[in-house]
Design a protein around this motif. Structure first.
Motif, PDB file in Angstrom:
ATOM      1  N   LEU A 281       4.603  74.323  18.621  1.00 11.97           N
ATOM      2  CA  LEU A 281       3.600  75.339  18.173  1.00 11.97           C
ATOM      3  C   LEU A 281       2.511  74.780  17.700  1.00 11.97           C
ATOM      4  O   LEU A 281       2.266  73.868  17.029  1.00 11.97           O
ATOM      5  N   ASP A 282       1.531  75.549  18.080  1.00 11.15           N
ATOM      6  CA  ASP A 282      -0.005  75.000  17.610  1.00 11.15           C
ATOM      7  C   ASP A 282      -0.376  75.620  16.292  1.00 11.15           C
ATOM      8  O   ASP A 282      -0.763  76.687  16.375  1.00 11.15           O
ATOM      9  N   VAL A 283      -0.342  74.772  15.288  1.00  6.54           N
ATOM     10  CA  VAL A 283      -0.551  75.204  13.941  1.00  6.54           C
ATOM     11  C   VAL A 283      -2.007  74.340  13.588  1.00  6.54           C
ATOM     12  O   VAL A 283      -1.906  73.047  13.632  1.00  6.54           O
ATOM     13  N   ARG A 284      -2.942  75.011  13.282  1.00  9.89           N
ATOM     14  CA  ARG A 284      -4.174  74.274  12.995  1.00  9.89           C
ATOM     15  C   ARG A 284      -4.348  74.401  11.315  1.00  9.89           C
ATOM     16  O   ARG A 284      -4.911  75.628  11.005  1.00  9.89           O
ATOM     17  N   LEU A 285      -4.051  73.499  10.436  1.00 12.60           N
ATOM     18  CA  LEU A 285      -4.375  73.553   9.210  1.00 12.60           C
ATOM     19  C   LEU A 285      -5.746  73.473   8.835  1.00 12.60           C
ATOM     20  O   LEU A 285      -6.486  72.829   9.787  1.00 12.60           O
ATOM     21  N   GLY A 286      -6.230  74.108   7.652  1.00 12.41           N
ATOM     22  CA  GLY A 286      -7.773  73.624   7.391  1.00 12.41           C
ATOM     23  C   GLY A 286      -8.660  74.494   8.311  1.00 12.41           C
ATOM     24  O   GLY A 286      -9.831  73.928   8.608  1.00 12.41           O
ATOM     25  N   HIS A 287      -8.147  75.525   8.715  1.00 14.01           N
ATOM     26  CA  HIS A 287      -9.069  76.606   9.817  1.00 14.01           C
ATOM     27  C   HIS A 287      -9.247  77.877   8.971  1.00 14.01           C
ATOM     28  O   HIS A 287      -8.275  78.504   8.672  1.00 14.01           O
ATOM     29  N   LYS A 288     -10.675  78.075   8.657  1.00  8.51           N
ATOM     30  CA  LYS A 288     -11.068  79.564   7.968  1.00  8.51           C
ATOM     31  C   LYS A 288     -11.406  80.620   8.957  1.00  8.51           C
ATOM     32  O   LYS A 288     -11.854  80.432   9.715  1.00  8.51           O
ATOM     33  N   LEU A 289     -10.560  81.540   8.884  1.00  5.53           N
ATOM     34  CA  LEU A 289     -10.969  82.782   9.526  1.00  5.53           C
ATOM     35  C   LEU A 289     -12.457  83.388   9.327  1.00  5.53           C
ATOM     36  O   LEU A 289     -12.427  83.502   8.037  1.00  5.53           O
ATOM     37  N   LEU A 290     -13.235  83.400  10.309  1.00  4.99           N
ATOM     38  CA  LEU A 290     -14.338  84.106  10.087  1.00  4.99           C
ATOM     39  C   LEU A 290     -14.579  85.255  10.703  1.00  4.99           C
ATOM     40  O   LEU A 290     -15.275  86.060  10.140  1.00  4.99           O
ATOM     41  N   GLU A 291     -14.392  85.435  11.927  1.00  8.50           N
ATOM     42  CA  GLU A 291     -14.482  86.664  12.617  1.00  8.50           C
ATOM     43  C   GLU A 291     -13.414  86.852  13.956  1.00  8.50           C
ATOM     44  O   GLU A 291     -12.843  86.064  14.258  1.00  8.50           O
ATOM     45  N   VAL A 292     -13.322  88.104  14.211  1.00 10.25           N
ATOM     46  CA  VAL A 292     -12.578  88.762  15.230  1.00 10.25           C
ATOM     47  C   VAL A 292     -13.263  89.466  16.216  1.00 10.25           C
ATOM     48  O   VAL A 292     -13.955  90.212  15.782  1.00 10.25           O
ATOM     49  N   THR A 293     -13.244  89.003  17.571  1.00 10.86           N
ATOM     50  CA  THR A 293     -13.729  89.682  18.414  1.00 10.86           C
ATOM     51  C   THR A 293     -12.734  90.238  19.468  1.00 10.86           C
ATOM     52  O   THR A 293     -11.596  89.842  19.433  1.00 10.86           O
ATOM     53  N   PRO A 294     -13.087  91.235  20.098  1.00 12.81           N
ATOM     54  CA  PRO A 294     -12.072  91.636  21.156  1.00 12.81           C
ATOM     55  C   PRO A 294     -11.406  90.671  22.017  1.00 12.81           C
ATOM     56  O   PRO A 294     -10.053  90.900  22.464  1.00 12.81           O
ATOM     57  N   THR A 295     -11.843  89.468  22.288  1.00 10.10           N
ATOM     58  CA  THR A 295     -11.361  88.593  23.085  1.00 10.10           C
ATOM     59  C   THR A 295     -11.025  87.140  22.289  1.00 10.10           C
ATOM     60  O   THR A 295     -10.275  86.332  22.936  1.00 10.10           O
ATOM     61  N   GLU A 296     -11.441  86.871  21.028  1.00 10.65           N
ATOM     62  CA  GLU A 296     -11.045  85.749  20.590  1.00 10.65           C
ATOM     63  C   GLU A 296     -11.232  85.744  19.009  1.00 10.65           C
ATOM     64  O   GLU A 296     -11.709  87.015  18.421  1.00 10.65           O
TER      65      GLU A 296
END
Length: 195
Positions: free
Chosen positions: A105-120
């Motif tokens: 499973l691809d788990v990325r620690l230390g990643h802060k959500l900034l924005e959601v777009t319709p594709t990413e």
């Protein structure tokens, strides 16, 4: 009222559920952004490329289920360690780690959500400050819940003592927490706490 008075409870935990913690970020209200437990329960449809935000037990459980269904799953977690999972999974964390490893499973620690777009999903690698773009047609929020209304979150720290507690405490006349047990012998009145 009266039922609680008769029970002499220390704490009453009202399980009225929790509302999701939803950060005020661009795109967070897009239709493909759902609360993880709803997606996990099948209440909300899920796309093929899924980003789960939050690596606590709720997020990881959803991520594992979706990965087993053959979906392309990435988990992002703000903290750069596994403390969210260790806190929320209590004794089950080791089992989670084994499954995460087994499913790759691809788990990325230390990643802060900034924005959601319709594709990413756009997040920031906290160490480098670099933006990271992850393709997503479903975004599952699992950043924990906040209690709805005033809810006791923690049970009382001390469980009520057995009636035959240590004699020194009995002599000092300390009431049992919540008065759940009858005392074997009455304490001398001068030691009894005034109510």
């Amino acid at each position: 009222g009266s039922m609680l008075a008769e029970e002499h409870a220390d704490a009453v935990i009202v399980a009225i559920g929790a509302g999701p913690i939803i950060p005020k970020l661009p795109g967070i209200d897009l239709p493909h952004v759902v609360w993880a437990p709803e997606a996990d329960a099948g209440e909300k449809p899920c796309g093929q490329k899924v980003v789960v935000v939050g690596a606590g037990a709720v997020g990881m459980e959803a991520a594992i289920d979706l990965k087993k269904e053959g979906k392309d799953v990435t988990v992002i977690e703000l903290l750069d360690n596994w403390s969210s999972l260790q806190k929320s999974a209590s004794g089950g964390a080791a089992e989670f780690f084994a499954i995460i490893k087994e499913l790759e499973l691809d788990v990325r620690l230390g990643h802060k959500l900034l924005e959601v777009t319709p594709t990413e999903v756009i997040c920031e690698d906290v160490k480098t400050g670099e933006p990271v773009h992850i393709p997503a047609d479903s975004v599952l929020l699992a950043m924990g819940g906040k209690p709805r209304g005033a809810v006791g979150e923690k049970p009382p720290l001390r469980a009520p003592r057995a009636p035959h507690g240590p004699p020194d405490r009995r002599l000092r006349g300390q009431e049992d927490e919540g008065g759940l047990h009858e005392r074997p012998a009455p304490d001398p009145p001068r030691f009894r706490r005034q109510h």
